[in-house]
Motif scaffolding. Structure first.
Motif, PDB file in Angstrom:
ATOM      1  N   THR A  76     -35.567 -49.378 103.845  1.00  0.00           N
ATOM      2  CA  THR A  76     -34.454 -50.233 105.113  1.00  0.00           C
ATOM      3  C   THR A  76     -34.172 -50.874 105.224  1.00  0.00           C
ATOM      4  O   THR A  76     -33.785 -51.248 104.036  1.00  0.00           O
ATOM      5  CB  THR A  76     -36.129 -49.805 105.843  1.00  0.00           C
ATOM      6  OG1 THR A  76     -37.376 -50.496 105.235  1.00  0.00           O
ATOM      7  CG2 THR A  76     -37.065 -48.180 106.152  1.00  0.00           C
ATOM      8  N   GLU A 126     -34.414 -45.525 108.989  1.00  0.00           N
ATOM      9  CA  GLU A 126     -34.550 -45.535 109.771  1.00  0.00           C
ATOM     10  C   GLU A 126     -36.152 -46.203 109.875  1.00  0.00           C
ATOM     11  O   GLU A 126     -36.902 -46.564 109.957  1.00  0.00           O
ATOM     12  CB  GLU A 126     -34.126 -44.944 111.088  1.00  0.00           C
ATOM     13  CG  GLU A 126     -34.709 -45.624 112.227  1.00  0.00           C
ATOM     14  CD  GLU A 126     -36.558 -45.350 112.563  1.00  0.00           C
ATOM     15  OE1 GLU A 126     -37.073 -45.755 112.912  1.00  0.00           O
ATOM     16  OE2 GLU A 126     -36.898 -44.554 112.153  1.00  0.00           O
ATOM     17  N   GLY A 185     -34.683 -54.132 106.127  1.00  0.00           N
ATOM     18  CA  GLY A 185     -34.888 -55.337 105.669  1.00  0.00           C
ATOM     19  C   GLY A 185     -34.826 -56.433 104.862  1.00  0.00           C
ATOM     20  O   GLY A 185     -34.536 -57.478 105.108  1.00  0.00           O
ATOM     21  N   SER A 239     -40.338 -48.487 109.430  1.00  0.00           N
ATOM     22  CA  SER A 239     -40.156 -50.536 109.303  1.00  0.00           C
ATOM     23  C   SER A 239     -39.369 -50.770 108.641  1.00  0.00           C
ATOM     24  O   SER A 239     -38.474 -50.142 107.704  1.00  0.00           O
ATOM     25  CB  SER A 239     -41.614 -51.342 108.798  1.00  0.00           C
ATOM     26  OG  SER A 239     -41.807 -51.016 107.501  1.00  0.00           O
ATOM     27  N   ASN A 240     -38.855 -52.605 108.827  1.00  0.00           N
ATOM     28  CA  ASN A 240     -37.795 -52.849 108.286  1.00  0.00           C
ATOM     29  C   ASN A 240     -37.955 -53.311 106.539  1.00  0.00           C
ATOM     30  O   ASN A 240     -37.170 -53.306 105.990  1.00  0.00           O
ATOM     31  CB  ASN A 240     -37.484 -54.186 108.934  1.00  0.00           C
ATOM     32  CG  ASN A 240     -36.570 -54.112 110.043  1.00  0.00           C
ATOM     33  OD1 ASN A 240     -35.887 -53.648 110.090  1.00  0.00           O
ATOM     34  ND2 ASN A 240     -36.625 -55.137 111.459  1.00  0.00           N
ATOM     35  N   ASP A 270     -29.977 -47.933 110.490  1.00  0.00           N
ATOM     36  CA  ASP A 270     -30.526 -49.134 110.160  1.00  0.00           C
ATOM     37  C   ASP A 270     -31.808 -49.753 110.976  1.00  0.00           C
ATOM     38  O   ASP A 270     -31.399 -50.648 112.011  1.00  0.00           O
ATOM     39  CB  ASP A 270     -28.629 -50.403 110.217  1.00  0.00           C
ATOM     40  CG  ASP A 270     -28.334 -50.378 111.561  1.00  0.00           C
ATOM     41  OD1 ASP A 270     -28.895 -48.892 112.150  1.00  0.00           O
ATOM     42  OD2 ASP A 270     -27.523 -50.552 111.786  1.00  0.00           O
ATOM     43  N   ASN A 271     -32.332 -48.901 111.440  1.00  0.00           N
ATOM     44  CA  ASN A 271     -33.442 -48.643 111.805  1.00  0.00           C
ATOM     45  C   ASN A 271     -33.151 -49.520 113.606  1.00  0.00           C
ATOM     46  O   ASN A 271     -33.404 -50.515 114.060  1.00  0.00           O
ATOM     47  CB  ASN A 271     -34.250 -50.388 111.833  1.00  0.00           C
ATOM     48  CG  ASN A 271     -34.955 -49.939 110.548  1.00  0.00           C
ATOM     49  OD1 ASN A 271     -35.109 -48.977 109.720  1.00  0.00           O
ATOM     50  ND2 ASN A 271     -36.153 -50.752 110.195  1.00  0.00           N
TER      51      ASN A 271
END
Length: 396
Positions: free
Chosen positions: A43, A70, A45, A81-82, A168-169
């Motif tokens: 992900t 994602e 982050g 989660s990121n 990208d979340n």
């Protein structure tokens, strides 16, 4: 030796620590010091370059391919989660993996398809079995891409294509594609799998129509300007909640477009192809999808159905087992739409569904996947693009 595969996973926030932990766990599970190939999903982050550098260091510079997602699906973990990264490490004297990549796919799907075919063609062998394709989900137009890609390869080299579009979340700003030490955006990576192996797969979407049949009356490429003579966005407003203007991604989570499955694919698929509405233009009322559509095409407004999705996921192992004919899987790659994750299912439900799939296909089979901005998987012998869909691919 055969084929040894290990899966590693980490949710550490430090990219170097996360990369090392996931890679080392994968190597330990595979029982090897240096793999022949590494697949990575992560992900956004993380500092992406540091993450990939750490994985490359831990895997002794083995060939690497992957992308951002994602969320991540791993052996015993499902994380949206990121900060999550999954690593698959493969060592094999039965299978070979060759990788290639391009950047600048936003210049046009046809140009991108031709360029990637030129790089892939020398890597395809008589015993090649499949392509795995990972591309930027914010810049990809499948129909012109696949036409040019397959057109650039000799007929024997036109293999089944599996994969997903990098995500990208939900930010819709920037996705990432990984090729060895490179971290690309606006790019596409492809893996050619060759050797003593076969591929089986299952596909399901679980969406239902919520309105009557409509017709596209003005379009160009993958942009729809008018539906039934009315600006496309005006038609969709009838089905969207009041927040659509400021939270487009959230507003379209439950709403997408359904197109009648072509006659030559009917026996191998459901009644509708699903297309996510990726973007809108308030100035002309148009909307954009991820494949081309012609004027005069019939469509339906459709939504996700939770029960159909759950039942459809349970049907995938049956589809796959019919192809396996009793042979044991070597590993599984799962490409799952981000619209089928936390926005629909609670955390325990997501975990239960994945574990149910894993039990049905063999609880200890190495398993890695990610939540995508679009899924790729063949129907019969035709390579197809999907949205709001699960594509589960088994190498055996």
């Amino acid at each position: 030796m055969g084929t040894s595969v290990g899966i590693g996973f980490s949710m550490r926030k430090n990219p170097v620590e996360a990369g090392h932990e996931a890679a080392r766990s994968a190597l330990e599970q595979a029982g090897v010091a240096r793999p022949d190939f590494v697949m990575v999903f992560a992900t956004v982050g993380y500092h992406q370059q540091r993450l990939i550098a750490a994985i490359r260091e831990a895997t002794a510079g083995a060939p690497l391919c992957g992308c951002s997602g994602e969320g991540i699906i791993a052996q015993q973990d499902v994380a949206e989660s990121n900060f999550a990264v999954g690593v698959m490490a493969i060592a094999s004297d039965e299978l070979r993996f060759a990788i290639a990549s391009i950047s600048g796919i936003g210049e046009g799907g046809d140009v991108a398809g031709q360029r990637l075919a030129e790089k892939i063609a020398p890597l395809v062998a008589p015993d090649s079995r499949a392509f795995f394709l990972l591309a930027d989900g914010l810049a990809f137009d499948f129909d012109p891409f696949v036409a040019a890609f397959e057109g650039g390869l000799a007929p024997p080299a036109r293999l089944p294509i599996f994969g997903g579009l990098a995500a990208d979340n939900w930010a819709s700003r920037k996705t990432y594609q990984y090729h060895d030490d490179q971290v690309l955006s606006d790019g596409a990576c492809c893996v050619v799998m060759s050797g003593k192996g076969q591929v089986a797969w299952g596909i399901n979407h679980g969406c239902v129509p919520v309105g009557t049949k409509r017709t596209i009356t003005r379009s160009k490429g993958n942009i729809i300007y008018e539906i039934d003579g009315v600006a496309a966005l005006e038609v969709l407003k009838e089905y969207l909640d009041e927040e659509w203007a400021i939270k487009w991604n959230k507003a379209t989570l439950n709403l997408c477009l359904g197109f009648k499955t072509p006659e030559h694919l009917r026996q191998g698929y459901e009644e509708y192809f699903i297309r996510y509405i990726t973007d809108k233009d308030d100035r002309d009322g148009s909307v954009t999808i991820q494949s081309d559509v012609a004027e005069g095409t019939e469509l339906w407004i459709v939504r996700r159905d939770k029960e159909l999705m759950m039942n459809g996921l349970r049907s995938i192992p049956r589809q796959i087992k019919e192809q396996l004919c009793g042979d044991p899987p070597k590993f599984v790659l799962q490409f799952e739409c981000m619209g089928r994750g936390r926005v629909v299912f609670k955390e325990q439900e997501r975990m239960d569904l994945v574990q149910s799939l894993q039990r049905d296909l063999g609880g200890k089979v190495p398993w890695l996947g990610f939540y995508t901005y679009g899924e790729i998987g063949p129907i019969r012998k035709y390579n197809c693009f999907h949205n709001f869909t699960s594509v589960v691919t088994v190498v055996y």
